[in-house]
Design a protein around this motif. Structure first.
Motif, PDB file in Angstrom:
ATOM      1  N   ILE A  63       0.829  -1.212   0.000  1.00  0.00           N
ATOM      2  CA  ILE A  63       0.000   0.000   0.000  1.00  0.00           C
ATOM      3  C   ILE A  63       0.862   1.261   0.000  1.00  0.00           C
ATOM      4  O   ILE A  63       0.691   2.150  -0.843  1.00  0.00           O
ATOM      5  CB  ILE A  63      -0.941   0.001   1.220  1.00  0.00           C
ATOM      6  N   SER A  64       1.805   1.350   0.933  1.00  0.00           N
ATOM      7  CA  SER A  64       2.616   2.563   1.060  1.00  0.00           C
ATOM      8  C   SER A  64       3.544   2.778  -0.122  1.00  0.00           C
ATOM      9  O   SER A  64       3.837   3.916  -0.491  1.00  0.00           O
ATOM     10  CB  SER A  64       3.446   2.498   2.347  1.00  0.00           C
ATOM     11  N   VAL A  65       4.020   1.674  -0.708  1.00  0.00           N
ATOM     12  CA  VAL A  65       4.975   1.771  -1.814  1.00  0.00           C
ATOM     13  C   VAL A  65       4.264   2.075  -3.127  1.00  0.00           C
ATOM     14  O   VAL A  65       4.675   2.958  -3.901  1.00  0.00           O
ATOM     15  CB  VAL A  65       5.807   0.474  -1.925  1.00  0.00           C
ATOM     16  N   GLN A  66       3.190   1.348  -3.402  1.00  0.00           N
ATOM     17  CA  GLN A  66       2.508   1.518  -4.686  1.00  0.00           C
ATOM     18  C   GLN A  66       1.571   2.714  -4.703  1.00  0.00           C
ATOM     19  O   GLN A  66       1.295   3.270  -5.762  1.00  0.00           O
ATOM     20  CB  GLN A  66       1.761   0.231  -5.035  1.00  0.00           C
ATOM     21  N   ARG A  67       1.079   3.117  -3.520  1.00  0.00           N
ATOM     22  CA  ARG A  67       0.205   4.282  -3.443  1.00  0.00           C
ATOM     23  C   ARG A  67       0.646   5.214  -2.314  1.00  0.00           C
ATOM     24  O   ARG A  67      -0.027   5.376  -1.304  1.00  0.00           O
ATOM     25  CB  ARG A  67      -1.250   3.846  -3.241  1.00  0.00           C
ATOM     26  N   PRO A  68       1.817   5.843  -2.492  1.00  0.00           N
ATOM     27  CA  PRO A  68       2.343   6.717  -1.432  1.00  0.00           C
ATOM     28  C   PRO A  68       1.476   7.948  -1.197  1.00  0.00           C
ATOM     29  O   PRO A  68       1.604   8.600  -0.153  1.00  0.00           O
ATOM     30  CB  PRO A  68       3.728   7.096  -1.955  1.00  0.00           C
ATOM     31  N   ASP A  69       0.605   8.259  -2.146  1.00  0.00           N
ATOM     32  CA  ASP A  69      -0.269   9.426  -2.010  1.00  0.00           C
ATOM     33  C   ASP A  69      -1.464   9.164  -1.098  1.00  0.00           C
ATOM     34  O   ASP A  69      -2.141  10.108  -0.680  1.00  0.00           O
ATOM     35  CB  ASP A  69      -0.773   9.859  -3.390  1.00  0.00           C
ATOM     36  N   TRP A  70      -1.719   7.907  -0.758  1.00  0.00           N
ATOM     37  CA  TRP A  70      -2.839   7.603   0.135  1.00  0.00           C
ATOM     38  C   TRP A  70      -2.465   8.006   1.560  1.00  0.00           C
ATOM     39  O   TRP A  70      -1.439   7.570   2.091  1.00  0.00           O
ATOM     40  CB  TRP A  70      -3.183   6.119   0.101  1.00  0.00           C
ATOM     41  N   THR A  71      -3.310   8.797   2.179  1.00  0.00           N
ATOM     42  CA  THR A  71      -3.047   9.204   3.547  1.00  0.00           C
ATOM     43  C   THR A  71      -3.526   8.132   4.525  1.00  0.00           C
ATOM     44  O   THR A  71      -4.343   7.279   4.176  1.00  0.00           O
ATOM     45  CB  THR A  71      -3.751  10.529   3.873  1.00  0.00           C
ATOM     46  N   ASN A  72      -2.994   8.185   5.740  1.00  0.00           N
ATOM     47  CA  ASN A  72      -3.480   7.280   6.786  1.00  0.00           C
ATOM     48  C   ASN A  72      -3.525   8.015   8.122  1.00  0.00           C
ATOM     49  O   ASN A  72      -2.781   8.974   8.351  1.00  0.00           O
ATOM     50  CB  ASN A  72      -2.650   5.995   6.835  1.00  0.00           C
ATOM     51  N   VAL A  73      -4.396   7.551   8.997  1.00  0.00           N
ATOM     52  CA  VAL A  73      -4.661   8.280  10.237  1.00  0.00           C
ATOM     53  C   VAL A  73      -3.528   8.160  11.249  1.00  0.00           C
ATOM     54  O   VAL A  73      -3.540   8.863  12.269  1.00  0.00           O
ATOM     55  CB  VAL A  73      -5.984   7.809  10.888  1.00  0.00           C
ATOM     56  N   TRP A  74      -2.555   7.301  11.005  1.00  0.00           N
ATOM     57  CA  TRP A  74      -1.437   7.184  11.926  1.00  0.00           C
ATOM     58  C   TRP A  74      -0.442   8.327  11.777  1.00  0.00           C
ATOM     59  O   TRP A  74       0.422   8.519  12.634  1.00  0.00           O
ATOM     60  CB  TRP A  74      -0.718   5.857  11.722  1.00  0.00           C
TER      61      TRP A  74
END
Length: 311
Positions: free
Chosen positions: A245-256
């Motif tokens: 998730i973080s590598v392929q979609r670095p633009d996705w935000t997360n609540v952490w």
């Protein structure tokens, strides 16, 4: 990954920090690795070398979360499910490994992060993994903390006492300031204070290990660049949580993340720099043992592990 309030603005972006690294602009890391140090075969321990430095990946456990937008930090559950491999096909959940890193730096025995200490559903394996690697907790001389979330500092204490009684604890000044202001960690802070040595962002923390600011996740979130000769490894902390998730979609935000804009910029810069320099990366939450490299793929990036993922 318990969050505390935002206490400081994000600092300089990762690209500016890594631009100061000593490696030549176009040089890839192509030197042959030295033989791995001798450690008894164990699925929770993976020994390897960074140049002449001995290093060991130490399994602490796994964080397993339903892809429901509540326990998981990513709220776009349908998109996460559609990303191949992001959700385990067997149980429909997101799996993140937890593996602190041991480095022998001269006469120092350095532990980077301390796992969750059994919190967050993890298995509390660090002490056993450490002993399998031939190290007693009392032999650890230095602990380097990436940030103060529970899955990175939970193993600092055991039964109300310091789990590593002889270790100096290194943490960035902004992160230590945040810890001191966070009431739920007050007891831990009191116990740690005599052993803590706060450092300025970007400091040389041990002879072979330099702090690298990775802004956005927490006020003083820090990675560590480990160098021996021409070899180097970058420990990325929670700049990226998932190898997919973080590598392929670095633009996705997360609540952490404390500062989403800074965290996205850090991920994008880290992926760009890692791929262009062929940097060896240590992902503390990537599939065990967390070693690999970022590679460009089409219009984005993928994670390429150095070894097959272990159970």
């Amino acid at each position: 990954m318990t969050l505390y309030p935002r206490l400081a603005a994000a600092g300089l972006m990762l690209a500016a920090v890594l631009a100061g690294c000593s490696e030549p602009a176009q040089k890839a890391e192509t030197s042959a690795p030295a033989p791995a140090p001798a450690v008894a075969a164990n699925p929770d321990v993976h020994a390897f070398r960074i140049g002449q430095l001995e290093a060991v990946a130490l399994k602490d456990g796994d964080i397993v979360m339903p892809n429901d937008g509540k326990a998981s930090p990513w709220s776009n559950t349908e998109e996460v499910a559609a990303l191949a491999g992001a959700v385990d096909a067997a149980d429909g959940k997101i799996h993140l490994s937890v593996q602190p890193l041991l480095v022998r730096d001269g006469d120092r025995v350095v532990l980077i992060d301390t796992g969750a200490g059994g919190q967050m559903g993890t298995q509390n394996k660090l002490q056993a993994s450490l002993r399998t690697a031939g190290v007693d907790p009392a032999q650890v001389t230095d602990i380097l903390i990436s940030h103060a979330h529970g899955d990175h500092v939970g193993g600092l204490m055991a039964n109300g006492a310091l789990a590593f009684p002889n270790a100096v604890i290194h943490v960035s000044i902004p992160e230590w300031t945040a810890m001191q202001a966070y009431a739920p960690q007050a007891d831990m802070v009191r116990a740690l204070t005599p052993r803590v040595r706060p450092f300025a962002p970007g400091a040389q923390v041990t002879p072979s290990i330099r702090a690298v600011s990775l802004d956005g996740h927490t006020p003083g979130h820090t990675g560590y660049e480990i160098t021996s000769g021409d070899a180097r490894l970058l420990y990325i902390g929670d700049a990226l949580h998932s190898s997919i998730i973080s590598v392929q979609r670095p633009d996705w935000t997360n609540v952490w993340d404390d500062d989403n804009a800074a965290a996205v910029a850090t991920r994008q810069a880290l992926l760009e720099r890692g791929a262009s320099r062929n940097l060896l990366i240590y992902g503390v939450h990537f599939p065990f043992p967390g070693l690999g490299r970022f590679q460009r793929r089409d219009d984005g990036f993928i994670w390429v592990p150095e070894t097959p993922a272990q159970p």
